[in-house]
Design a protein around this motif. Structure first.
Motif, mmCIF file in Angstrom:
data_model
loop_
_atom_site.group_PDB
_atom_site.id
_atom_site.type_symbol
_atom_site.label_atom_id
_atom_site.label_comp_id
_atom_site.label_asym_id
_atom_site.label_seq_id
_atom_site.Cartn_x
_atom_site.Cartn_y
_atom_site.Cartn_z
ATOM 1 N N UNK A 199 49.774 28.708 94.980
ATOM 2 C CA UNK A 199 49.180 27.426 94.624
ATOM 3 C C UNK A 199 48.012 27.173 95.563
ATOM 4 N N UNK A 200 46.939 26.645 95.025
ATOM 5 C CA UNK A 200 45.809 26.240 95.862
ATOM 6 C C UNK A 200 45.048 25.166 95.112
ATOM 7 N N UNK A 201 44.225 24.403 95.795
ATOM 8 C CA UNK A 201 43.520 23.309 95.126
ATOM 9 C C UNK A 201 42.580 23.875 94.074
ATOM 10 N N UNK A 202 42.710 23.613 92.813
ATOM 11 C CA UNK A 202 43.764 22.874 92.138
ATOM 12 C C UNK A 202 44.313 23.730 91.003
ATOM 13 N N UNK A 203 44.735 24.916 91.390
ATOM 14 C CA UNK A 203 45.230 25.873 90.384
ATOM 15 C C UNK A 203 46.506 26.581 90.860
ATOM 16 N N UNK A 204 47.170 27.180 89.884
ATOM 17 C CA UNK A 204 48.265 28.107 90.189
ATOM 18 C C UNK A 204 47.803 29.500 89.767
ATOM 19 N N UNK A 205 48.156 30.499 90.558
ATOM 20 C CA UNK A 205 47.904 31.878 90.158
ATOM 21 C C UNK A 205 49.232 32.620 90.195
ATOM 22 N N UNK A 206 49.552 33.463 89.200
ATOM 23 C CA UNK A 206 48.760 33.669 87.983
ATOM 24 C C UNK A 206 48.930 32.493 87.015
ATOM 25 N N UNK A 207 48.062 32.420 86.050
ATOM 26 C CA UNK A 207 48.140 31.388 85.020
ATOM 27 C C UNK A 207 47.605 31.965 83.719
ATOM 28 N N UNK A 208 48.429 32.121 82.691
ATOM 29 C CA UNK A 208 49.840 31.748 82.640
ATOM 30 C C UNK A 208 50.739 32.710 83.409
ATOM 31 N N UNK A 209 51.945 32.249 83.713
ATOM 32 C CA UNK A 209 52.966 33.103 84.300
ATOM 33 C C UNK A 209 53.807 33.599 83.134
ATOM 34 N N UNK A 210 53.701 34.888 82.836
ATOM 35 C CA UNK A 210 54.391 35.439 81.663
ATOM 36 C C UNK A 210 55.667 36.153 82.091
ATOM 37 N N UNK A 211 56.787 35.683 81.556
ATOM 38 C CA UNK A 211 58.074 36.258 81.928
ATOM 39 C C UNK A 211 58.926 36.495 80.683
ATOM 40 N N UNK A 212 59.863 37.441 80.767
ATOM 41 C CA UNK A 212 60.726 37.713 79.609
ATOM 42 C C UNK A 212 61.954 36.799 79.597
ATOM 43 N N UNK A 213 62.427 36.466 78.404
ATOM 44 C CA UNK A 213 63.656 35.680 78.265
ATOM 45 C C UNK A 213 64.863 36.550 78.615
ATOM 46 N N UNK A 214 65.961 35.894 78.950
ATOM 47 C CA UNK A 214 67.226 36.566 79.224
ATOM 48 C C UNK A 214 67.152 37.607 80.336
ATOM 49 N N UNK A 215 66.346 37.309 81.337
ATOM 50 C CA UNK A 215 66.273 38.138 82.521
ATOM 51 C C UNK A 215 66.275 37.201 83.721
ATOM 52 N N UNK A 216 66.736 37.707 84.846
ATOM 53 C CA UNK A 216 66.704 36.901 86.061
ATOM 54 C C UNK A 216 65.289 36.904 86.626
ATOM 55 N N UNK A 217 64.726 35.719 86.773
ATOM 56 C CA UNK A 217 63.372 35.611 87.317
ATOM 57 C C UNK A 217 63.443 34.905 88.666
ATOM 58 N N UNK A 218 62.907 35.510 89.688
ATOM 59 C CA UNK A 218 62.810 34.807 90.969
ATOM 60 C C UNK A 218 61.346 34.443 91.205
ATOM 61 N N UNK A 219 61.096 33.142 91.258
ATOM 62 C CA UNK A 219 59.759 32.672 91.598
ATOM 63 C C UNK A 219 59.646 32.641 93.121
ATOM 64 N N UNK A 220 58.589 33.276 93.634
ATOM 65 C CA UNK A 220 58.279 33.197 95.058
ATOM 66 C C UNK A 220 56.993 32.377 95.131
ATOM 67 N N UNK A 221 57.079 31.184 95.688
ATOM 68 C CA UNK A 221 55.956 30.253 95.596
ATOM 69 C C UNK A 221 55.460 29.862 96.989
ATOM 70 N N UNK A 222 54.164 30.030 97.193
ATOM 71 C CA UNK A 222 53.575 29.592 98.449
ATOM 72 C C UNK A 222 52.237 28.927 98.169
#
Ligand code: CUA
Length: 152
Positions: free
Chosen positions: A70-93
């Motif tokens: 995260x940085x002023x004023x966006x998130x990277x990546x964007x969009x965040x593309x992930x698959x359904x029915x899988x364990x997703x760990x977001x690491x956010x800084x």
């Protein structure tokens, strides 16, 4: 006599709240698996193997990691593309100031703090799009800071 009615009434209300909360999270099809924290200095982000190029990568048979900056004023990546029915760990800084990482209507809710990595593990049961917003005031563009999570 009336006291008993009050107690029964209060218990019905409490059970109702619990059902609402449980149904609310189940109904969205998002399972919160866990969260923890790590650290990284903002000036190390560019050289970091993962955060240097914020992205989603497969880390196990049904496990993915999403590295989000995260940085002023966006998130990277964007969009965040992930698959359904899988364990997703977001690491956010954050690269600069404190930002928020919040998907309204879900329990995906973390602070993006410079120097720290928030970790949230979730699973989406169904494909769909979820808006992502910054819910910590971070400056003049705060109200425009948003991203998108695309579940495929
Ligand atoms: Cu970033 Cu508010």
């Amino acid at each position: 006599q009336y006291e008993k009615l009050w107690i029964v009434g209060a218990m019905i209300l409490i059970v109702g709240f619990i059902v609402t909360i449980t149904y609310g999270s189940v109904g969205l099809g998002i399972t919160m698996i866990g969260d923890e924290e790590e650290t990284i200095a903002p000036d190390e982000l560019n050289d970091d193997e993962q955060f240097g190029e914020p992205r989603v990568e497969q880390v196990g048979e049904n496990e993915y990691a999403a590295y989000v900056v995260a940085q002023t004023f966006i998130f990277q990546p964007d969009p965040i593309e992930i698959p359904a029915n899988n364990e997703i760990t977001f690491h956010v800084t954050s690269r600069d100031v404190i930002h928020g990482f919040y998907v309204p209507g879900t329990n995906i809710n973390a602070m993006a703090i410079p120097g720290q990595v928030a970790e949230l593990t979730v699973e989406f049961d169904e494909p769909g799009e979820h808006g992502l917003i910054c819910h910590e005031y971070c400056g003049s563009g705060h109200h425009t800071m948003e991203g998108l999570i695309v579940v495929q």
